[in-house]
Design a protein around this motif. Sequence first.
Motif, mmCIF file in Angstrom:
data_model
loop_
_atom_site.group_PDB
_atom_site.id
_atom_site.type_symbol
_atom_site.label_atom_id
_atom_site.label_comp_id
_atom_site.label_asym_id
_atom_site.label_seq_id
_atom_site.Cartn_x
_atom_site.Cartn_y
_atom_site.Cartn_z
ATOM 1 N N GLU A 89 6.615 -0.223 -3.271
ATOM 2 C CA GLU A 89 6.054 -1.430 -2.870
ATOM 3 C C GLU A 89 4.636 -1.299 -3.447
ATOM 4 O O GLU A 89 4.178 -2.490 -3.784
ATOM 5 C CB GLU A 89 5.912 -1.328 -1.208
ATOM 6 C CG GLU A 89 7.447 -1.609 -0.704
ATOM 7 C CD GLU A 89 7.253 -1.730 0.773
ATOM 8 O OE1 GLU A 89 6.142 -1.120 1.353
ATOM 9 O OE2 GLU A 89 8.150 -1.858 1.579
ATOM 10 N N ASP A 98 5.058 -6.313 6.774
ATOM 11 C CA ASP A 98 5.586 -5.188 7.329
ATOM 12 C C ASP A 98 6.052 -5.260 8.756
ATOM 13 O O ASP A 98 5.246 -5.733 9.529
ATOM 14 C CB ASP A 98 4.614 -3.820 6.919
ATOM 15 C CG ASP A 98 5.459 -2.617 7.616
ATOM 16 O OD1 ASP A 98 6.478 -2.542 7.447
ATOM 17 O OD2 ASP A 98 4.637 -1.753 7.755
ATOM 18 N N SER A 134 7.398 3.151 0.146
ATOM 19 C CA SER A 134 5.929 3.125 0.294
ATOM 20 C C SER A 134 5.227 2.871 -1.212
ATOM 21 O O SER A 134 4.356 2.125 -1.740
ATOM 22 C CB SER A 134 4.849 3.774 0.925
ATOM 23 O OG SER A 134 5.083 5.054 0.548
#
Length: 252
Positions: A190, A150, A187
């Motif tokens: 992922e 990230d 998010s």
Amino acid sequence: MRPPRPRPPSRALPRRLLLLLLLLVLLWAPGRPALLRPGHSHSPPPPPPPPPPQDAEFTFLLPAGRRECFYQAAPPNGSLELEYQIIGGAGLDVDFSLESPSGVRLVDEYRRSDGLHTVEPTETGDYKLCFDNSFSTISEKLVFFELILDSPQEDEDLNSWAEMAEPEEMLDIKMEDIKESVEMVKSHLERSIQMQALLRAFEARDRNLQESNLSRVNFWSTVSLSVLLLVSFLQVCLLKSLFEEDKRRAWR
């Protein structure tokens, strides 16, 4: 007195014209680079920036008595999440170590079957991941690991398009709400990809355990059956020998 002879035409002028035409053709021919003026330098364009590091997952076979290392580049001031599992091999354990680009050992584990580690913030450079199976002399291990990176650049890109698309008039739905929804969906996606990869690793490890247990059960079942048949044959021979001795005594 004879009249003077006429001089032949000079051939120097046509040759000069031909050389001049040839030079112009060479200068203006298609595909030929243009000449630079004195005092002006042509600098090559700057190289494009390197692409940001991507998430990765990898499964490999670690031989007995070997140590394998991998290198992963990380963005500055970001986060690095690493998860590994041993999905095959006797004992299901290896030694694991993680080193930063500056040479500092961040993680050092011994005889582990899985692990989850997060590095935040990250340094610029290559992180070193090592899996060690040197303590095993016979059994090889099947190792799965996953890397999730990230970088703050992704958040800046997300903020940039939101600023460019900011409307002048007020709308019912604010851009901040849309931004939060997009980040939440990203998010969640992922996380779902990560969970699917982990579930595949769990499934592979359980399948390997079941296949190993099945081979052990078949082997010991075969051994037990062989021993049972051998004992039965010996018992029959023993009983037969006892009856033969009784017959011999009766005939005497």
